[in-house]
Design an enzyme around this catalytic site. Structure first.
Site, PDB file in Angstrom:
ATOM      1  N   ARG A  82       6.364  -0.105  -3.594  1.00 13.02           N
ATOM      2  CA  ARG A  82       6.161   0.463  -2.086  1.00 13.02           C
ATOM      3  C   ARG A  82       6.249   1.788  -2.184  1.00 13.02           C
ATOM      4  O   ARG A  82       5.634   2.583  -1.643  1.00 13.02           O
ATOM      5  CB  ARG A  82       7.012  -0.553  -1.336  1.00 13.02           C
ATOM      6  CG  ARG A  82       6.608  -1.836  -1.048  1.00 13.02           C
ATOM      7  CD  ARG A  82       4.789  -1.630  -1.130  1.00 13.02           C
ATOM      8  NE  ARG A  82       4.660  -1.176   0.424  1.00 13.02           N
ATOM      9  CZ  ARG A  82       5.090  -1.276   1.462  1.00 13.02           C
ATOM     10  NH1 ARG A  82       5.374  -3.032   1.658  1.00 13.02           N
ATOM     11  NH2 ARG A  82       4.079  -1.625   2.507  1.00 13.02           N
ATOM     12  N   ASP A 115       3.268 -15.771  -0.004  1.00 18.70           N
ATOM     13  CA  ASP A 115       3.773 -14.990   1.364  1.00 18.70           C
ATOM     14  C   ASP A 115       3.891 -16.158   2.628  1.00 18.70           C
ATOM     15  O   ASP A 115       3.472 -16.908   2.266  1.00 18.70           O
ATOM     16  CB  ASP A 115       2.192 -14.232   1.638  1.00 18.70           C
ATOM     17  CG  ASP A 115       3.039 -13.347   2.688  1.00 18.70           C
ATOM     18  OD1 ASP A 115       3.925 -13.085   3.714  1.00 18.70           O
ATOM     19  OD2 ASP A 115       2.530 -12.733   3.467  1.00 18.70           O
ATOM     20  N   HIS A 164      -3.373  -5.397   4.469  1.00 19.72           N
ATOM     21  CA  HIS A 164      -1.567  -4.567   4.082  1.00 19.72           C
ATOM     22  C   HIS A 164      -2.047  -3.817   2.533  1.00 19.72           C
ATOM     23  O   HIS A 164      -1.752  -4.138   1.778  1.00 19.72           O
ATOM     24  CB  HIS A 164      -0.706  -5.940   3.835  1.00 19.72           C
ATOM     25  CG  HIS A 164       0.477  -5.050   4.346  1.00 19.72           C
ATOM     26  ND1 HIS A 164       1.079  -3.942   4.098  1.00 19.72           N
ATOM     27  CD2 HIS A 164       1.944  -5.619   3.384  1.00 19.72           C
ATOM     28  CE1 HIS A 164       2.184  -3.741   4.518  1.00 19.72           C
ATOM     29  NE2 HIS A 164       2.493  -4.546   4.379  1.00 19.72           N
ATOM     30  N   CYS A 191       5.399 -10.125  -1.540  1.00 22.00           N
ATOM     31  CA  CYS A 191       5.921  -9.254  -0.795  1.00 22.00           C
ATOM     32  C   CYS A 191       6.950  -9.048   0.032  1.00 22.00           C
ATOM     33  O   CYS A 191       7.374  -7.873   0.606  1.00 22.00           O
ATOM     34  CB  CYS A 191       4.519  -8.988   0.143  1.00 22.00           C
ATOM     35  SG  CYS A 191       4.616  -9.991   2.027  1.00 22.00           S
ATOM     36  N   ARG A 223       2.045   0.420  12.456  1.00 16.73           N
ATOM     37  CA  ARG A 223       1.825  -1.506  11.768  1.00 16.73           C
ATOM     38  C   ARG A 223       2.157  -1.291  12.740  1.00 16.73           C
ATOM     39  O   ARG A 223       2.558  -0.808  14.326  1.00 16.73           O
ATOM     40  CB  ARG A 223       3.177  -1.079  11.392  1.00 16.73           C
ATOM     41  CG  ARG A 223       3.489  -2.307  11.141  1.00 16.73           C
ATOM     42  CD  ARG A 223       4.876  -3.173  10.510  1.00 16.73           C
ATOM     43  NE  ARG A 223       4.624  -3.389   8.790  1.00 16.73           N
ATOM     44  CZ  ARG A 223       4.655  -4.005   8.010  1.00 16.73           C
ATOM     45  NH1 ARG A 223       6.150  -4.462   8.797  1.00 16.73           N
ATOM     46  NH2 ARG A 223       5.612  -3.596   7.604  1.00 16.73           N
ATOM     47  N   GLN A 242       0.677  -2.454   0.931  1.00 13.36           N
ATOM     48  CA  GLN A 242       1.779  -3.193  -0.025  1.00 13.36           C
ATOM     49  C   GLN A 242      -0.059  -4.145  -1.644  1.00 13.36           C
ATOM     50  O   GLN A 242       0.873  -3.922  -2.996  1.00 13.36           O
ATOM     51  CB  GLN A 242       1.749  -4.940   0.611  1.00 13.36           C
ATOM     52  CG  GLN A 242       1.765  -5.844  -0.048  1.00 13.36           C
ATOM     53  CD  GLN A 242       3.685  -5.856  -0.389  1.00 13.36           C
ATOM     54  OE1 GLN A 242       4.487  -5.360   0.298  1.00 13.36           O
ATOM     55  NE2 GLN A 242       3.736  -6.183  -1.924  1.00 13.36           N
TER      56      GLN A 242
HETATM   57  N1   CP Z   1       6.698  -5.980   2.660  1.00 13.11           N
HETATM   58  C1   CP Z   1       6.571  -5.854   4.142  1.00 13.11           C
HETATM   59  O1   CP Z   1       5.648  -5.089   4.114  1.00 13.11           O
HETATM   60  O2   CP Z   1       8.508  -5.584   3.659  1.00 13.11           O
HETATM   61  P1   CP Z   1       8.430  -4.764   5.754  1.00 13.11           P
HETATM   62  O3   CP Z   1       7.962  -5.956   6.773  1.00 13.11           O
HETATM   63  O4   CP Z   1       9.707  -4.908   5.303  1.00 13.11           O
HETATM   64  O5   CP Z   1       7.396  -3.717   5.755  1.00 13.11           O
HETATM   65  N1  NVA Z   2       2.097 -11.556   6.410  1.00 11.94           N
HETATM   66  C1  NVA Z   2       3.466 -11.559   6.533  1.00 11.94           C
HETATM   67  C2  NVA Z   2       3.442 -10.004   5.730  1.00 11.94           C
HETATM   68  C3  NVA Z   2       4.803  -9.736   5.980  1.00 11.94           C
HETATM   69  C4  NVA Z   2       5.255  -8.390   4.894  1.00 11.94           C
HETATM   70  C5  NVA Z   2       2.996 -10.437   7.954  1.00 11.94           C
HETATM   71  O1  NVA Z   2       1.996 -10.291   8.258  1.00 11.94           O
HETATM   72  O2  NVA Z   2       3.961 -11.128   8.608  1.00 11.94           O
END
Ligand code: CP
Ligand code: NVA
Length: 309
Positions: free
Chosen positions: A296, A228, A133, A268, A106, A136
């Protein structure tokens, strides 16, 4: 057809049948999981997990997924790796590939994930970048299928920022045959290139992806309504400005009425209540967000078993 060794970076290069394979295996593993049955499909294998951004769901679901599959997961804090002191990604990638059977990362720039995948000759899974993502999105379509019994003729409405989550949702929906309608404030639409790619890889040639600035239009007759956060990780300094620009895109009870009465609500998570979604909606009877979060785990178990198995 084998998915062994395949990277999961954007979903662009995952075919409809590969996505269906993930969903089918996820459904099977989930059912067996509930019956207390676990299969050591990844016994003796290790996934390394690099997190440049915070995470609750992704980190824990990947760790638990590896344990349930009989393998191990290593949480790798970039600040503790030599990467944090400037060791190049290409060296890190090749070294990690000598110890591990898979890497989940990530980070911010999507190009870092592409570079890691280029140099690591083991599967690399994108656990979120600024642009995509995919894990997700797999959980999202799994949740939609469970709640709606299939995908045929469905419409998903997405409200808010045309961000990483929106990009992956568009790709996944197109590949399983769901219509998508996005309502975004002007200037915050998804990247045209992603929409074009999604249209090119549609399972159903007549399925649509529409982008509008009108939330009511997007939500009309929707079977699922998704939103989101308005400011993603890394955009914290834009938060105040975005609150102004996105205020008409809040998913509240009034707006939700534009969708079908049995529409499910997706997010999400983490959510900012009373910003992009009201507490009433996220806690309401139509909300499927906890099933979505649970999925997930099941979707990722399927991905891990298929690419690392
Ligand atoms: N939805 C999601 O990816 O959550 P986290 O940021 O908690 O991993
Ligand atoms: N769009 C959000 C998703 C988090 C899971 C971000 O990137 O922070």
């Amino acid at each position: 057809m084998s998915l062994k060794g395949k990277d999961l970076l954007t979903l662009k290069d995952w075919s409809s049948s590969e996505i269906y394979e993930v969903l089918d295996l996820a459904g099977k593993l989930k059912k067996e999981n509930k019956e207390g049955k676990f299969h050591p499909l990844l016994k003796g294998k290790t996934l390394g997990m690099i997190f440049q951004k915070a995470s609750t769901r992704t980190r824990i679901s990947f760790e638990v997924a590896m344990w349930q599959l009989g393998g191990d997961a290593l949480f790798l804090n970039p600040q503790d790796l030599q990467m944090g002191r400037g060791e190049p990604i290409k060296d890190t990638a090749r070294v990690l590939a000598r110890y591990l059977e898979g890497i989940m990362i990530r980070t911010f720039s999507h190009s870092e994930v592409e570079e890691l995948a280029h140099y690591a000759d083991i599967p690399v899974i994108n656990g979120l970048t600024d642009t995509y993502h995919p894990c997700q999105a797999l959980a999202d379509v799994l949740t939609i299928r469970e709640h709606k019994g299939g995908f045929e003729g469905l419409k998903v409405a997405y409200l808010g920022d045309g961000n990483n989550v929106a990009h992956s949702l568009i790709l996944a929906c197109a590949k399983v045959g769901i219509n998508v309608s996005l309502a975004c404030p002007p200037g915050y639409e998804p990247q045209e290139e992603v929409v074009e790619q999604a249209l090119l890889s549609r399972l159903v040639p007549t399925s649509e992806i529409t982008v509008t600035s009108c939330p009511q239009d997007a939500l009309k007759d929707a079977d699922a309504v998704y939103t989101d956060v308005w400011a993603s990780m890394g955009q914290e300094e834009e938060h105040k400005e975005r609150l102004q620009k996105f205020m008409h895109y809040q998913l509240n009870m009034d707006l939700l009425k534009q969708a079908k009465p049995d529409a499910i609500v997706l997010h999400c998570l983490p959510a900012h209540r009373e910003e992009e979604i009201t507490d009433e909606v996220i806690e309401g009877a139509q909300s499927a967000v906890m099933d979505q979060a649970e999925n997930r785990l099941h979707a990722q178990k399927a991905v891990l078993a298929l690419v690392m198995g």
